[in-house]
Design an enzyme around this catalytic site. Structure first.
Site, PDB file in Angstrom:
ATOM      1  N   GLU A 446       0.802  -1.223   0.000  1.00 15.95           N
ATOM      2  CA  GLU A 446       0.000   0.000   0.000  1.00 15.95           C
ATOM      3  C   GLU A 446       0.837   1.277   0.000  1.00 15.95           C
ATOM      4  OE1 GLU A 446      -4.158  -1.552   1.738  1.00 15.95           O
ATOM      5  OE2 GLU A 446      -2.754  -0.953   3.278  1.00 15.95           O
ATOM      6  N   GLU A 521      -4.195 -10.495  -0.346  1.00 19.35           N
ATOM      7  CA  GLU A 521      -5.066 -10.475   0.830  1.00 19.35           C
ATOM      8  C   GLU A 521      -6.477 -10.799   0.375  1.00 19.35           C
ATOM      9  OE1 GLU A 521      -4.734  -6.850   3.209  1.00 19.35           O
ATOM     10  OE2 GLU A 521      -2.599  -6.736   2.752  1.00 19.35           O
TER      11      GLU A 521
HETATM   12  C1  GAL Z   1      -5.266  -4.110   3.747  1.00 21.00           C
HETATM   13  C2  GAL Z   1      -3.891  -3.863   4.304  1.00 21.00           C
HETATM   14  C3  GAL Z   1      -3.668  -4.586   5.592  1.00 21.00           C
HETATM   15  C4  GAL Z   1      -4.835  -4.376   6.510  1.00 21.00           C
HETATM   16  C5  GAL Z   1      -6.073  -4.861   5.852  1.00 21.00           C
HETATM   17  C6  GAL Z   1      -7.308  -4.623   6.670  1.00 21.00           C
HETATM   18  O1  GAL Z   1      -5.657  -3.062   2.943  1.00 21.00           O
HETATM   19  O2  GAL Z   1      -2.893  -4.234   3.405  1.00 21.00           O
HETATM   20  O3  GAL Z   1      -2.480  -4.111   6.157  1.00 21.00           O
HETATM   21  O4  GAL Z   1      -4.953  -3.012   6.760  1.00 21.00           O
HETATM   22  O5  GAL Z   1      -6.281  -4.161   4.670  1.00 21.00           O
HETATM   23  O6  GAL Z   1      -7.302  -5.273   7.861  1.00 21.00           O
HETATM   24 MG    MG Z   2      -2.414  -0.076   5.125  1.00 24.52          MG
END
Ligand code: GAL
Ligand code: MG
Length: 958
Positions: A446, A521
């Site tokens: 990010e 993710e």
């Molecule tokens: C993503 C991010 C993570 C965490 C997650 C939400 O956007 O990469 O670090 O913030 O969302 O829990």
């Molecule tokens: Mg973040």
């Protein structure tokens, strides 16, 4: 003012990444080196400019000094008075990079150490394992150096400053620096020396770095090893050489080779460094993979011109090849499934200061649940983490410590941060390149996509072409099909919807996309979550190019503080900090104490590597492994049909990796008698993660539960009075204590203002769902005939997508056991129940498994459920008469759960609350990702719940 650097204030200058720091190498602190861990003297200042000279030299015995533990985060230590601060995207203070806050807590760590044993000319190196955020080192008052990157070690040559006998070490750690703007990960802002500190002694001529290229050629089935040893020589004389000896796990020699160190080419234009290069040629070795993590050891020795070994190091070796070929990420020439999770370094009492035992415990809990891949979100872990992954068998995406989330669009193009980018990525590669477990390099998280990324990517492409690059924002900002190619070899989005994943697979099938798709993710595990996990994998298995992903995330980040007065786990805001993001930090598959949340059972099922299905009169067994057969597993089948249970071994012979085999169905599955045919696969032998008999996979073939009658009904009497155990009800019920995926109850206003998370909770609140009488919102009729209850609910179109439609009973608390026929044993929800087996289950009353009170405890697809009073033998039984229902029996009402903001504040209801649902909303991923899929939403229209409720008093039986 701090000696030497005080006037320069490097902590405020983004271009300053280090002063006096040695280049990173693969040779870190090893167990034989001197550790300086333990109790250190410590003093906290309000800001770095306030530190006086005498704080880093002279006595540290006065009252203003206290004692803290190293490794440790001072933010969690007693008496320090500087507590953690949680933010997700926002910086904890205002202003664009490189602005610093007014108050900038700065700790001075002091300790004495005795000079390590060393020969004349030996060098002494100091390793600072990790300091959050930046640090300055002094030995005996002399300035040694300055280092940035809180998640990688900094090594300094301190030889010149060391004297015989007692020495004094001071490390100044500044909590916020210009570099905090590229360490803006979602998590606690904490500070301190959170990784080990130690001393290494090296001879005057030594091996400075050892780079291994351990390749496996899948077509020739041969390995090969290239060794490049960088040396530093006291004098440039001829005759130095390097020997590399490779041994297998049993210590048997596999290869041995020597090469001289060329010192003749130091002339102008010809200098190629001081190094020895050795190429082993073909080796008859076994390959490394996560399925079979075969390791060798390579000992590298530096010999002086007399042939005497003056320095040596040993490195573990795994032979394997990682490559992207078309839309596939291949390990040793084969596609592998990425059954992954994102893992942060986190411990509830020690914060980022995790021990090797903590990391091993994480990996063991993961492996028990079929997780075999980790993204080191969002920074390099302690080097021992990769040692463990090499040894135990995990695929790792190693991620650089870069996140500029708050100023996402610009920092990545700011020239003053370019050095930080390149150095953070390059130093990670320089440290971790010898680990077979690392299959991709991630440029961070990010941080937008800018020139600094391309600079870092360019460095890696040249320095380690043996591994693909991974960077999410490159494809987010530039497109999945063709975007960000310089910075990423894989399409690694976060939180796509199931249809978006399928679309990409279709694009691959049609030749429109050509990169592997691995979600960096997905399936945000916040609270009661992970809806549709199995749906993702249906699609992943169905289309080419899709290889899996990393669930967000492994563990909740709750922390305990010694000064809190109790042992409750804290989330954002509980330290009085502002701004903060509340419980967004509690989003793990396991609690901060490593207790599995119920969703982990679904993960284990979805990530199983053998799948079984019934097709006609055949059982089809699919081996989803890439390299291994199924010989280590035993398959057992069970058939239950009403009260008969039959079982046996399922002998399928060998099923090669990636293939399926069919065998005849060993038994008839009667659809009219509630037939349930189950095949489970269990380990034959003890393994590092579980004893023999551990179930790694199962599948069921279940007759239509809505058709079945059930013979287990024994003589019952209708419910007549409170003496039967029913205190109140049935009353209609539409509300469930919102789960995190429905909306953020602790951050309601903010969530509405910023449209964060699912907005469903806001809708329910405005519709009055939690507060109104259900019969005023929907049409409701109840009909009781004898012991049969019939409830009819007519949901208007305006109320589409309710939390639940059903009834609730209040039950005498003496009923402390439950038994049911349906999905279990753990809680399960309409879109998270494929990993819950259909069977007859028995248990005590559930406890809230989540840090933030919310709906829990449901069991779907239930034919019948019973509550038992073990003391009297009394029983209440509810039997579905049309569709199976969902039920829960817990000690909280939806109102109790919704009102409480912390598990520790939740009072148990004096009664048991039995909920029976005709329909219950799915869980979805709305906290961070797609909301509940339409097929798990409660549709408007008519819902019916018909059941027989009976009681059996122990007395009636006699
Ligand atoms: C993503 C991010 C993570 C965490 C997650 C939400 O956007 O990469 O670090 O913030 O969302 O829990
Ligand atoms: Mg973040």
């Amino acid at each position: 003012m701090l000696p030497v650097v005080g006037a320069f204030r490097p902590w405020a200058d983004a271009t300053q990444t280090a002063i006096g720091r040695l280049p990173m190498t693969t040779r870190g602190l090893d167990p034989t080196d001197t550790r300086l861990d333990g109790a250190w003297r410590f003093r906290l200042f309000e800001r770095p400019d306030e530190i006086s000279d005498d704080a880093v030299v002279g006595s540290a015995a006065g009252d203003e000094w206290m004692t803290v533990e190293v490794p440790g985060n001072w933010s969690l230590q007693e008496g320090v008075g500087d507590t953690p601060h949680y933010t997700n995207v926002e910086m904890p203070f205002e202003g664009p990079p490189p602005t610093l806050p007014e108050r900038n807590a700065t700790g001075v760590y002091r300790r004495a150490f005795s000079a390590p044993r060393r020969a004349p000319g030996d060098r002494v190196l100091l390793s600072v394992g990790g300091a959050d955020s930046v640090h300055i080192v002094y030995v005996n008052g002399e300035f040694i150096g300055y280092g940035t990157d809180a998640r990688l070690e900094s090594v300094y040559d301190v030889s010149h400053a060391i004297r015989d006998g007692e020495n004094d070490l001071a490390i100044v750690v500044v909590r916020f620096s210009a570099h905090s703007h590229v360490e803006d990960q979602d998590g606690w802002w904490m500070a301190g020396l959170h990784r080990p500190v130690g001393l290494m002694v090296r001879p005057p001529s030594s091996l400075t770095d050892v780079r291994l290229g351990a390749d496996w050629d899948p077509s020739a089935e041969r390995g090969s090893l290239s060794v490049r040893a960088e040396v530093s020589l006291e004098a440039l004389d001829e005759g130095w050489s390097v020997r590399a000896s490779l041994t297998d796990g049993a210590g048997v020699s596999v290869a041995d080779a020597m090469s001289s160190v060329d010192v003749g080419h130091t002339d102008t234009y010809r200098f190629t460094g001081f190094a020895a290069e050795i190429d082993s040629g073909d080796l008859g070795v076994e390959p490394w993979s996560a399925e079979s993590p075969v390791l060798y050891r390579c000992r590298i020795e530096l010999l002086n011109p007399e042939g005497v070994v003056v320095d040596s190091t040993s490195q573990r070796v795994g032979f394997r090849r990682v490559e992207v070929v078309g839309p596939d990420l291949l390990v040793n020439g084969r596609r592998v499934w990425i059954h992954g999770v994102n893992r942060h370094d986190h411990h509830p009492e020690r914060g980022a200061a995790v021990s090797v035992a903590d990391m091993r415990a994480d990996l063991m809990q993961m492996r028990r649940h079929n997780i075999t891949a980790v993204r080191t979100s969002h920074y390099p872990n302690r080097p021992e983490f990769l040692d463990l992954c090499d040894e135990l068998g995990f695929y790792v995406v190693d991620e650089a410590n870069i996140e500029s989330h708050a100023h996402n669009w610009h920092v990545c193009d700011m020239p003053e941060y370019r050095e930080a980018w390149v150095e953070r990525v390059a130093r990670m590669v320089q440290r971790d390149r010898n680990h077979p477990s690392v299959i991709m390099w991630s440029l961070g998280n990010e941080s937008g996509y800018g020139a600094n990324h391309d600079a870092a990517a360019g460095w890696v492409r040249r320095a380690d072409p043996s591994r693909p690059l991974h960077y999410e924002d490159a494809i987010r900002t530039q497109g999945w099909i063709d975007g960000g190619r310089h910075a990423t070899h894989v399409v690694c989005p976060m939180y796509p919807t199931v249809p978006e994943v399928a679309d990409y697979g279709r694009a691959v099938a049609e030749g429109r996309a050509d990169r592997p798709f691995i979600m960096c993710e997905y399936s945000h595990a916040m609270g009661n979550a992970n809806g549709s996990l199995a749906d993702y994998w249906d699609v992943i298995h169905a289309w080419p190019g899709l290889q899996g992903g990393f669930i967000w995330e492994w563990k909740d980040h709750g922390v305990r503080h010694p000064e809190a007065g109790d042992d409750r786990l804290h989330y954002g805001g509980m330290f009085g900090e502002s701004p903060h993001d509340g419980n967004f930090i509690a989003d793990g598959l396991v609690s901060a104490d490593l207790e599995p949340h119920p969703g982990l059972a679904e993960v284990a099922w979805v990530y199983r590597d053998v799948a079984t299905r019934v097709e006609g009169d055949r059982v089809v067994v699919e081996n989803r492994r890439s390299f291994a057969g199924l010989g280590d597993l035993r398959a057992r089948w069970t058939m239950t049909a009403r009260d008969t249970v039959t079982s046996g071994d399922l002998d399928v012979g060998e099923v090669p990796p990636g293939q399926s085999r069919e065998v005849p169905l060993p038994v008839n599955v009667p659809v009219d008698r509630l037939g349930v045919f189950t095949v489970s696969w269990e380990t034959r032998e003890d393994s590092w993660f579980a004893p023999a008999g551990h179930v790694v996979a199962w599948d069921q073939h279940v007759a239509d539960l809505s058709l079945a009658d059930d013979p287990a009904t024994v003589g019952s009497a209708p419910v007549t009075s409170t003496a039967s155990g029913v205190v109140a009800g049935p009353d209609p019920q539409l509300w469930r204590a919102a789960v995190d995926n429905d909306g953020f109850k602790l951050m309601l206003e903010r969530a509405a203002r910023e449209s964060k998370g699912s907005q469903r909770l806001h809708r329910w609140l405005s519709q009055g769902i939690p507060t109104s009488e259900p019969s005023q919102l929907i049409g409701y009729q109840r009909e009781t005939v004898g012991d049969i209850e019939r409830h009819v609910f007519d949901v208007p179109a305006s109320l589409e997508g309710l939390p639940r439609v059903g009834v609730r009973y209040v039950i005498d608390p003496r009923f402390t056991r439950m038994r049911w026929f349906g999905r279990g044993p753990g809680e399960n929800y309409p879109d998270r129940n494929r990993g819950a087996m259909v069977g007859i289950w028995e248990s005590g009353i559930d406890q809230l498994p989540y840090l933030i009170p919310q709906e829990y405890g449901l069991r779907t697809d239930t034919r019948w459920a019973e509550l038992h009073d073990p003391d009297t033998g009394d029983r209440i039984r509810v039997e579905a008469l049309d569709q199976p229902f969902s039920f829960s029996a817990i000690r909280h009402t939806a109102e109790d759960l919704y009102d409480a903001t912390h598990a520790a504040d939740l009072r148990e209801n004096p009664c048991l609350i039995l909920s029976l649902d005709a329909a219950h909303r799915g869980l979805g991923n709305g906290a961070c990702g797609p909301d509940v899929d339409a097929r798990y939403e409660i549709q408007p229209g008519r819902h019916t719940l018909v059941y027989r409720v009976t009681t059996r008093r122990a007395a009636d039986r006699r």
